[in-house]
Design a protein around this motif. Structure first.
Motif, mmCIF file in Angstrom:
data_model
loop_
_atom_site.group_PDB
_atom_site.id
_atom_site.type_symbol
_atom_site.label_atom_id
_atom_site.label_comp_id
_atom_site.label_asym_id
_atom_site.label_seq_id
_atom_site.Cartn_x
_atom_site.Cartn_y
_atom_site.Cartn_z
ATOM 1 N N CYS A 9 1.233 7.207 -17.610
ATOM 2 C CA CYS A 9 0.615 5.936 -17.024
ATOM 3 C C CYS A 9 1.000 5.945 -15.560
ATOM 4 N N ALA A 36 -4.757 0.162 -15.878
ATOM 5 C CA ALA A 36 -5.743 0.776 -16.647
ATOM 6 C C ALA A 36 -5.375 1.861 -17.683
ATOM 7 N N SER A 37 -4.614 2.744 -17.245
ATOM 8 C CA SER A 37 -4.064 3.680 -18.279
ATOM 9 C C SER A 37 -3.446 3.334 -19.450
ATOM 10 N N LEU A 60 -3.620 0.049 -20.610
ATOM 11 C CA LEU A 60 -4.637 -0.654 -21.359
ATOM 12 C C LEU A 60 -5.257 0.401 -22.412
ATOM 13 N N ALA A 61 -5.621 1.671 -21.869
ATOM 14 C CA ALA A 61 -6.617 2.777 -22.296
ATOM 15 C C ALA A 61 -5.638 3.377 -23.745
ATOM 16 N N VAL A 62 -4.413 3.372 -23.546
ATOM 17 C CA VAL A 62 -3.640 4.193 -24.365
ATOM 18 C C VAL A 62 -2.793 3.423 -25.130
ATOM 19 N N ARG A 104 -1.642 -0.364 -27.345
ATOM 20 C CA ARG A 104 -2.234 -1.241 -28.404
ATOM 21 C C ARG A 104 -1.152 -2.399 -28.377
ATOM 22 N N ASN A 164 3.850 -2.771 -25.906
ATOM 23 C CA ASN A 164 2.857 -2.671 -24.707
ATOM 24 C C ASN A 164 3.282 -4.078 -24.111
#
Length: 676
Positions: free
Chosen positions: A95, A152-153, A155-157, A159, A164
């Motif tokens: 990220c 953004a990365s 949030l994409a990978v 959970r 998180n």
């Protein structure tokens, strides 16, 4: 209220008013929530009880810290599930790499913009500000691009869950650290590169590099500690354990602060040859004590005192730094960094506006730190609530008066700087400048007095004081003082009429009675005259009387020269005329001669010769040098052309026979007698 000096002296009133707001506001909120703690003694006792409970919780958490950390580890394993810690680390680094890639792409796309901006010549203040704004925009834009890509990365990978949340807190701390570093990089320019000329602070490069590294360490440790505490909260560590760990990490901040304070570089002046604005051992000990007190007040959870100390100590420092940045960035193009001078009106507006914003932010910080409800506070009619409202109104009035005085002083100082005497300026422009230098200081002092009186009355009115009786009493006192101080009143009124009549200006040579000299300055009631031999006379306007001004318009120089009766008058007249022409053509003396030297004729006949008179017209103050040169040239020309100066002669008349007899007697007396 005004301008220049140490930042603590410039904002000495703000912490006092903020202290009133803080103390009164806290007392008001406490009275609204707990009627039992209405008295000051009960309020103090309640505050100490809270501190004791807090310290008891820390003592309870200290032996349980290993258990707390073990529970955090179990919570992490539960949240990770089948995911290994190594994979979590790899995903986190991925990220960050994506965020760095996005930042690199933005910087590459805007590289030409930065190169073009730096390639353009910097000839004005606007050009300098454009370069600084471009660099700041590029640095902050790069950090924002990094944050967008990394978040953004994530949030994409990622959970939802504690992992998180902890990763987000670490990323937020990293972004804040990078924002601070970007700002420091633009303001300090720590690297020894050509763009050092665009630094916002006038610091030498080694000192700028020291502060950049020191502040990086301090802010980095602060960000790391905040991210650690937030992450531990996500994994369920109890509050007492988090507080204890936070205070232990805070010791690291104190250590970093002490290293900064006692480092030899921190005591160096900002600019070589511009005075020592570092600090000595006494200031170092005070700063060290302040750092320890800050940590102690924070550790015992005396947060009202902590926020007050933060505002009272930090506000003057931040205002001083803002003042220094605004004056350095808005200095005239071509002036050296750190060069003292009259601040521009734009820099004063920025400085005063920034000061008002910082004071407003400090008030908000106190209100937030003391948990004060502004709406509820405004609705209350208690003594404390009225005091808070009055203090806030008084603070606004003081800031407005400070802004007005700063603008008035800046305009007056800039006008005085433009009106300084110059050998290249003469005639009406020189007289206009002299009049500005004479009248403007008086107008500035009058404006300051009026502003202070008006602001003082408005502050008293905002605090609930009835000012009508004060105004009436001031009128009565003014009449009494007028009768008792007639001399002072006469001096002030006489000075006003001298100014209206334009009787003299700063830099002019005047004579009044037994006093004469060059006008250096004057106040409301007196004038200062510097005699040519050095003494300084302070003369009240009422004792000045008739003034003989010897520095206005022109001066006529007349000289009487005695020559013998056998001298050629026509030749003398031609020689003097030629000397006048030569003086007028002299590159140094010629511009000061308004009418050339000439001989007016034979003035009178004396016992030893004729007396001829010469005349010329010069500028005031220049006649002495020109007259000395003219006298030397006349002496040389007369000697070369057989014109003799008349000098007294003594002639002794006597009878020849008597003289012969007297001489014979002297010879007889001197001859030796014959032996008997």
């Amino acid at each position: 209220m005004s301008g220049t000096g140490h930042p603590y002296r410039k904002t000495a009133l703000s912490p006092v008013l903020l202290a009133v707001v803080a103390w009164a506001g806290d007392a008001s909120a406490q009275a609204a929530t707990d009627a039992a703690a209405s008295s000051l003694s009960q309020l103090i006792a309640d505050r100490f009880d809270r501190i004791g409970e807090h310290l008891g919780g820390l003592a309870h958490a200290l032996p349980r810290m290993p258990d707390y950390l073990h529970e955090v580890g179990l919570s992490f394993e539960k949240a990770a599930g089948a995911t290994s810690p190594g994979r979590i680390v790899v995903v986190s680094l991925l990220c960050l790499a994506i965020g760095a890639l996005v930042e690199w792409g933005l910087r590459r796309a805007l590289r030409d913009l930065s190169a073009r901006r730096h390639a353009q010549p910097v000839t004005t203040t606007t050009d300098r500000l454009a370069v600084v704004a471009t660099d700041l925009g590029l640095e902050l834009g790069g950090v924002v691009a990094f944050a967008l890509g990394a978040f953004a990365s994530l949030l994409a990978v990622g959970r939802p869950g504690p992992i998180n949340e902890a990763g987000s807190s670490i990323l937020v701390a990293l972004v804040w650290l990078r924002l601070v570093l970007a700002l420091l990089k633009v303001l300090l320019r720590p690297n020894n590169r050509p763009d050092r000329a665009f630094a916002a602070l006038d610091l030498e490069q080694p000192l700028a590099r020291f502060w950049y590294r020191s502040l990086t360490a301090f802010v980095g440790w602060l960000a790391l500690g905040w991210a650690t505490i937030v992450s531990l909260n996500a994994f369920g560590m109890p509050q007492d354990g988090r507080h204890l760990l936070a205070y232990l990490l805070g010791i690291g901040l104190v250590v970093i602060a002490l290293v900064i304070i006692w480092h030899p570089t921190s005591s160096r002046p900002a600019r070589t040859g511009h005075g020592n604005d570092g600090y000595g051992n006494g200031s170092k000990w005070l700063a060290s004590l302040a750092a320890v007190v800050f940590w102690t007040v924070w550790a015992i959870n005396a947060m009202p005192a902590f926020w007050f100390l933060t505002v009272a100590i930090g506000l003057p420092l931040v205002i001083g730094i803002g003042r220094r940045i605004s004056r350095h960035l808005l200095r005239p193009a071509g002036s050296e960094g750190g060069e003292a001078g009259v601040p521009s009106i734009a820099s004063v507006i920025v400085e005063q506006g920034l000061r008002a914003l910082l004071v407003g932010a400090a008030i908000w910080l106190l209100l937030w730190g003391w948990n004060l409800d502004v709406g509820a506070l405004a609705a209350q009619e208690s003594v404390y609530a009225r005091l808070v409202r009055g203090a806030l109104h008084a603070l606004v009035i003081v800031l407005a008066a400070d802004l007005a005085w700063g603008l008035i002083k800046a305009m007056a100082d800039n006008a005085l700087a433009r009106a300084q005497a110059s050998p290249d300026v003469s005639g009406d422009e020189a007289r206009r400048r002299a009049r500005v230098r004479t009248l403007l200081p008086i107008g500035r002092n009058l404006a300051f007095i009026v502003l202070v009186v008006m602001a003082g009355l408005m502050v008293l009115s905002s605090l609930g004081v009835e000012i009508a009786p004060l105004v009436a009493s001031a009128g009565v006192v003014g009449v009494a003082v007028g009768f008792g101080a007639q001399t002072v009143v006469r001096d002030i009124i006489s000075g006003m009429f001298y100014m209206i009549d334009d009787a003299f200006r700063v830099g002019e040579y005047i004579q009044s009675g037994n006093y004469k000299g060059t006008v250096e300055s004057f106040s409301l009631r007196s004038i200062k005259l510097r005699h040519q031999r050095g003494p300084l006379f302070t003369v009240p306007f009422g004792a000045l009387g008739a003034v003989q001004n010897m520095s206005r318009d022109w001066v006529i120089v007349k000289e009487m020269i005695g020559i013998t009766y056998d001298s050629d008058v026509d030749k003398a007249k031609k020689l003097i005329k030629q000397i006048g022409i030569e003086l007028s053509q002299d590159p140094d003396l010629g511009p000061s001669i308004l009418q050339p030297l000439k001989m007016q004729g034979v003035e009178q006949f004396g016992d030893y010769g004729m007396r001829i008179r010469t005349k010329m017209m010069t500028k005031p103050g220049e006649q002495f040098v020109i007259r000395r040169r003219a006298n030397a040239m006349i002496k040389k020309a007369f000697d070369a052309n057989g014109i003799r100066f008349a000098t007294p002669k003594v002639q002794v008349a006597h009878d020849a026979e008597s003289a012969t007899s007297a001489a014979a007697q002297l010879v007889v007396k001197a001859a030796p007698e014959a032996p008997h």
